[in-house]
Design a protein around this motif. Structure first.
Motif, PDB file in Angstrom:
ATOM      1  N   ASP A  59      84.456  -0.494 -41.171  1.00  0.00           N
ATOM      2  CA  ASP A  59      85.890  -0.237 -41.137  1.00  0.00           C
ATOM      3  C   ASP A  59      86.631  -1.080 -42.187  1.00  0.00           C
ATOM      4  O   ASP A  59      87.408  -0.559 -42.979  1.00  0.00           O
ATOM      5  CB  ASP A  59      86.409  -0.565 -39.730  1.00  0.00           C
ATOM      6  N   VAL A  60      86.335  -2.388 -42.167  1.00  0.00           N
ATOM      7  CA  VAL A  60      87.010  -3.304 -43.106  1.00  0.00           C
ATOM      8  C   VAL A  60      86.656  -2.941 -44.548  1.00  0.00           C
ATOM      9  O   VAL A  60      87.525  -2.847 -45.426  1.00  0.00           O
ATOM     10  CB  VAL A  60      86.611  -4.773 -42.806  1.00  0.00           C
ATOM     11  N   SER A  61      85.350  -2.711 -44.788  1.00  0.00           N
ATOM     12  CA  SER A  61      84.917  -2.422 -46.166  1.00  0.00           C
ATOM     13  C   SER A  61      85.516  -1.122 -46.683  1.00  0.00           C
ATOM     14  O   SER A  61      85.826  -0.994 -47.872  1.00  0.00           O
ATOM     15  CB  SER A  61      83.388  -2.375 -46.258  1.00  0.00           C
ATOM     16  N   SER A  62      85.704  -0.145 -45.772  1.00  0.00           N
ATOM     17  CA  SER A  62      86.278   1.134 -46.224  1.00  0.00           C
ATOM     18  C   SER A  62      87.733   0.950 -46.668  1.00  0.00           C
ATOM     19  O   SER A  62      88.184   1.587 -47.617  1.00  0.00           O
ATOM     20  CB  SER A  62      86.180   2.200 -45.135  1.00  0.00           C
ATOM     21  N   TYR A  63      88.464   0.033 -45.987  1.00  0.00           N
ATOM     22  CA  TYR A  63      89.836  -0.240 -46.414  1.00  0.00           C
ATOM     23  C   TYR A  63      89.856  -0.943 -47.775  1.00  0.00           C
ATOM     24  O   TYR A  63      90.670  -0.648 -48.639  1.00  0.00           O
ATOM     25  CB  TYR A  63      90.578  -1.096 -45.376  1.00  0.00           C
ATOM     26  N   PHE A  64      88.914  -1.879 -47.939  1.00  0.00           N
ATOM     27  CA  PHE A  64      88.811  -2.579 -49.230  1.00  0.00           C
ATOM     28  C   PHE A  64      88.535  -1.581 -50.362  1.00  0.00           C
ATOM     29  O   PHE A  64      89.110  -1.656 -51.444  1.00  0.00           O
ATOM     30  CB  PHE A  64      87.684  -3.626 -49.193  1.00  0.00           C
ATOM     31  N   LEU A 105      89.206   1.591 -50.405  1.00  0.00           N
ATOM     32  CA  LEU A 105      90.384   2.436 -50.592  1.00  0.00           C
ATOM     33  C   LEU A 105      91.434   1.720 -51.451  1.00  0.00           C
ATOM     34  O   LEU A 105      91.970   2.291 -52.416  1.00  0.00           O
ATOM     35  CB  LEU A 105      90.971   2.768 -49.213  1.00  0.00           C
ATOM     36  N   ILE A 106      91.690   0.462 -51.107  1.00  0.00           N
ATOM     37  CA  ILE A 106      92.714  -0.303 -51.839  1.00  0.00           C
ATOM     38  C   ILE A 106      92.277  -0.538 -53.290  1.00  0.00           C
ATOM     39  O   ILE A 106      93.063  -0.374 -54.227  1.00  0.00           O
ATOM     40  CB  ILE A 106      93.001  -1.653 -51.127  1.00  0.00           C
ATOM     41  N   SER A 107      90.988  -0.873 -53.470  1.00  0.00           N
ATOM     42  CA  SER A 107      90.525  -1.133 -54.847  1.00  0.00           C
ATOM     43  C   SER A 107      90.590   0.148 -55.692  1.00  0.00           C
ATOM     44  O   SER A 107      90.952   0.101 -56.875  1.00  0.00           O
ATOM     45  CB  SER A 107      89.118  -1.724 -54.857  1.00  0.00           C
ATOM     46  N   SER A 108      90.274   1.290 -55.079  1.00  0.00           N
ATOM     47  CA  SER A 108      90.388   2.570 -55.814  1.00  0.00           C
ATOM     48  C   SER A 108      91.836   2.828 -56.195  1.00  0.00           C
ATOM     49  O   SER A 108      92.134   3.275 -57.311  1.00  0.00           O
ATOM     50  CB  SER A 108      89.899   3.739 -54.957  1.00  0.00           C
ATOM     51  N   CYS A 167      90.185  11.351 -51.987  1.00  0.00           N
ATOM     52  CA  CYS A 167      89.090  11.780 -51.107  1.00  0.00           C
ATOM     53  C   CYS A 167      88.796  10.719 -50.040  1.00  0.00           C
ATOM     54  O   CYS A 167      88.638  11.044 -48.857  1.00  0.00           O
ATOM     55  CB  CYS A 167      87.835  12.083 -51.911  1.00  0.00           C
ATOM     56  N   ASP A 168      88.720   9.455 -50.484  1.00  0.00           N
ATOM     57  CA  ASP A 168      88.451   8.374 -49.506  1.00  0.00           C
ATOM     58  C   ASP A 168      89.588   8.295 -48.489  1.00  0.00           C
ATOM     59  O   ASP A 168      89.348   8.120 -47.282  1.00  0.00           O
ATOM     60  CB  ASP A 168      88.328   7.021 -50.232  1.00  0.00           C
ATOM     61  N   GLY A 169      90.818   8.432 -48.991  1.00  0.00           N
ATOM     62  CA  GLY A 169      91.985   8.350 -48.101  1.00  0.00           C
ATOM     63  C   GLY A 169      92.006   9.492 -47.106  1.00  0.00           C
ATOM     64  O   GLY A 169      92.189   9.274 -45.897  1.00  0.00           O
ATOM     65  N   VAL A 229      83.484  -1.438 -54.132  1.00  0.00           N
ATOM     66  CA  VAL A 229      84.535  -2.436 -54.422  1.00  0.00           C
ATOM     67  C   VAL A 229      84.167  -3.223 -55.685  1.00  0.00           C
ATOM     68  O   VAL A 229      85.009  -3.433 -56.562  1.00  0.00           O
ATOM     69  CB  VAL A 229      84.733  -3.397 -53.211  1.00  0.00           C
ATOM     70  N   ILE A 230      82.892  -3.625 -55.800  1.00  0.00           N
ATOM     71  CA  ILE A 230      82.452  -4.353 -57.010  1.00  0.00           C
ATOM     72  C   ILE A 230      82.674  -3.470 -58.248  1.00  0.00           C
ATOM     73  O   ILE A 230      83.210  -3.907 -59.265  1.00  0.00           O
ATOM     74  CB  ILE A 230      80.957  -4.746 -56.901  1.00  0.00           C
TER      75      ILE A 230
END
Lengths: 261, 223
Positions: B7-12, B14-17, B48-50, B199-200
């Motif tokens: 969950d946390v990584s998916s938000y990261f 999304l934000i980085s994209s 798409c991720d959003g 994210v990287i």
């Protein structure tokens, strides 16, 4: 360890291996390219060094030739004209027109001789020579060429002075010939660690990249000479648009350890 | 156990994209065409991720269709991206053939698999093809660009990001179907790894696009 855990571990190890391979490729690219760049820089430096020496030799020979022509004009032709003048003046029958022609020719010879190699540069240094150049150009043309100087003068090598003088001369001549300027300002700013010469005109301005590409043309060649001299001098040449019109050309020469004048 | 990380990584991710896409949009006019294409990819990635996140969280719908669609969009945009980079007209035909072939394969698999996890096999094939392009780009870089510092080249960072992301996720796509069917909940771990790599990669893409922003041309200095 059960079967599922082993599978998970296997997948993670596989992904890690793939990542390691990717990182290895990237590191190889970076280091290999760095090595190639270093070799290329070495080769380029050798080439630049060779070109600089060639350029210096060419400019030196050009300057020597100018010196010789200037000296011949001043010493031989100038002297002959002076002698002619004295002889004509001594005659009873006035030859006013001929005398005037000789005077004009003598003045032209002096001017050409000065343009080729200003004695002021040798005798009084860069600032004085540039100031004199501005005054002469102002008188000769309908354009106002002003001179400004700031800071404490620092002695330069003769070669550096000559190169800077030629760069200034070329820049002002370019502004006069091509920019249709009505006012040109030449300024010299001395600081402890640098010398900045600015040539500001209110002319038409120009598109530097397109002019630079016209190497075969007159404009391109002038810039080419300017760049060559700047490179040889180890200075930086900077073009900016002047507001509302014209160009600001500045040459910045870093000064390392020169004695104050 | 891994769901919280996922969950946390998916938000990261999304934000980085979003950040990468925003930088690309902000400097759009100052970017080269290939970087504009890459920006479009990042916009698609963010959308798409959003939308996947919204569908999963608010509607409880499986977002596999979106993932497969994004896989296809990514394939086409990256093929276009690499085609622009290589600047070789002779590559137009092979790029078109392989691109269209893989797209048709992806669409076919998408239709027949009805959006199930086995549709991700085509993603693995696409990933392998794109990895080949990444490596080929580095090979070309070594052969041609010996005069510039590659660390200051935007494409080096973007290609590095792609290489890391694609190589890390290749195995994931290959094994996705098996993990989902057999390991079930542990799939969250793999998705977390995927997000972490994403994210990287986005960090590297951001730096690449930032370097690719052309400077203003008011001042010219010659040394």
């Amino acid at each position: 360890m059960n079967g599922d855990s082993q599978v998970i571990l296997l997948f993670i190890a596989g992904a890690a291996l793939m990542l390691l391979m990717a990182v290895a490729i990237i590191l190889f690219v970076v280091f290999h390219q760095k090595k190639m760049v270093q070799e290329e820089i070495k080769r380029q430096n050798l080439e630049i060094d060779y070109q600089k020496r060639m350029l210096k030799a060419a400019l030196e020979s050009q300057e020597n030739e100018r010196k010789r022509v200037s000296k011949d004009l001043h010493d031989d032709v100038g002297m002959m004209l002076m002698t002619m003048r004295v002889n004509i003046n001594g005659r009873k029958d006035s030859m006013k027109e001929l005398l005037q022609l000789v005077d004009e020719t003598h003045e032209s010879v002096r001017r050409i001789s000065w343009d080729l190699m200003p004695s002021t540069l040798d005798n009084f240094g860069l600032s004085q020579a540039i100031q004199e150049m501005c005054e002469r150009l102002s008188v000769r043309n309908s354009v106002v060429v002003t001179y400004k100087e700031k800071g404490k003068r620092i002695s330069l090598d003769k070669d550096q002075e000559l190169l800077l003088y030629r760069i200034s001369q070329e820049s002002v001549t370019n502004a006069l010939r091509h920019a249709n300027a009505s006012h040109i300002e030449v300024s010299i700013n001395w600081t402890v660690d640098s010398l900045k010469v600015c040539i500001i005109d209110d002319g038409l301005g120009f598109d530097f990249p397109s002019v630079k590409n016209k190497v075969s043309g007159r404009h391109g060649l002038g810039l080419f000479n300017l760049e060559n001299r700047v490179t040889l001098l180890g200075a930086t040449l900077n073009f900016e648009n002047n507001e509302p019109s014209g160009t600001i050309l500045s040459i910045t020469l870093p000064l390392i350890s020169h004695e104050p004048h | 156990m891994y769901l919280k990380f996922l969950d946390v990584s998916s938000y990261f991710l999304l934000i980085s994209s979003l950040i990468v896409a925003a930088v690309g949009i902000f400097y759009w006019n100052r970017l080269e065409k290939f970087l504009q294409v890459f920006t479009v990819l990042k916009i698609a990635s963010f959308l798409c991720d959003g939308s996947s996140k919204v569908l999963l969280v608010f509607a409880g719908v499986n977002p596999n269709h979106i993932s497969i669609f994004y896989g296809l969009a990514q394939l086409l945009l990256l093929f276009w991206f690499y085609y622009l980079i290589f600047e070789k007209p002779s590559l137009k035909k092979p790029f078109l053939i392989v691109g269209i072939g893989l797209t048709l394969l992806g669409i076919g698999n998408w239709i027949f698999s009805e959006g199930q996890s086995n549709a991700l096999y085509t993603n693995a094939i696409d990933t392998a093809a794109l990895l080949g392009l990444c490596v080929y780009y580095f090979y070309k870089m070594l052969k041609t660009e010996s005069e510039v510092n590659i660390l200051s080249a935007p494409l080096f960072w973007i290609n590095t990001g792609l290489l890391i992301y694609l190589s890390g996720t290749l195995l994931l796509f290959l094994s996705a179907d098996y993990i989902i069917r057999v390991l079930k909940d542990d799939f969250a771990l793999f998705l977390t790894i995927h997000n972490f790599l994403g994210v990287i990669a986005n960090g590297l893409f951001f730096y690449g696009i930032w370097l690719g922003v052309k400077p203003s041309k008011n001042k010219i200095i010659i040394d």
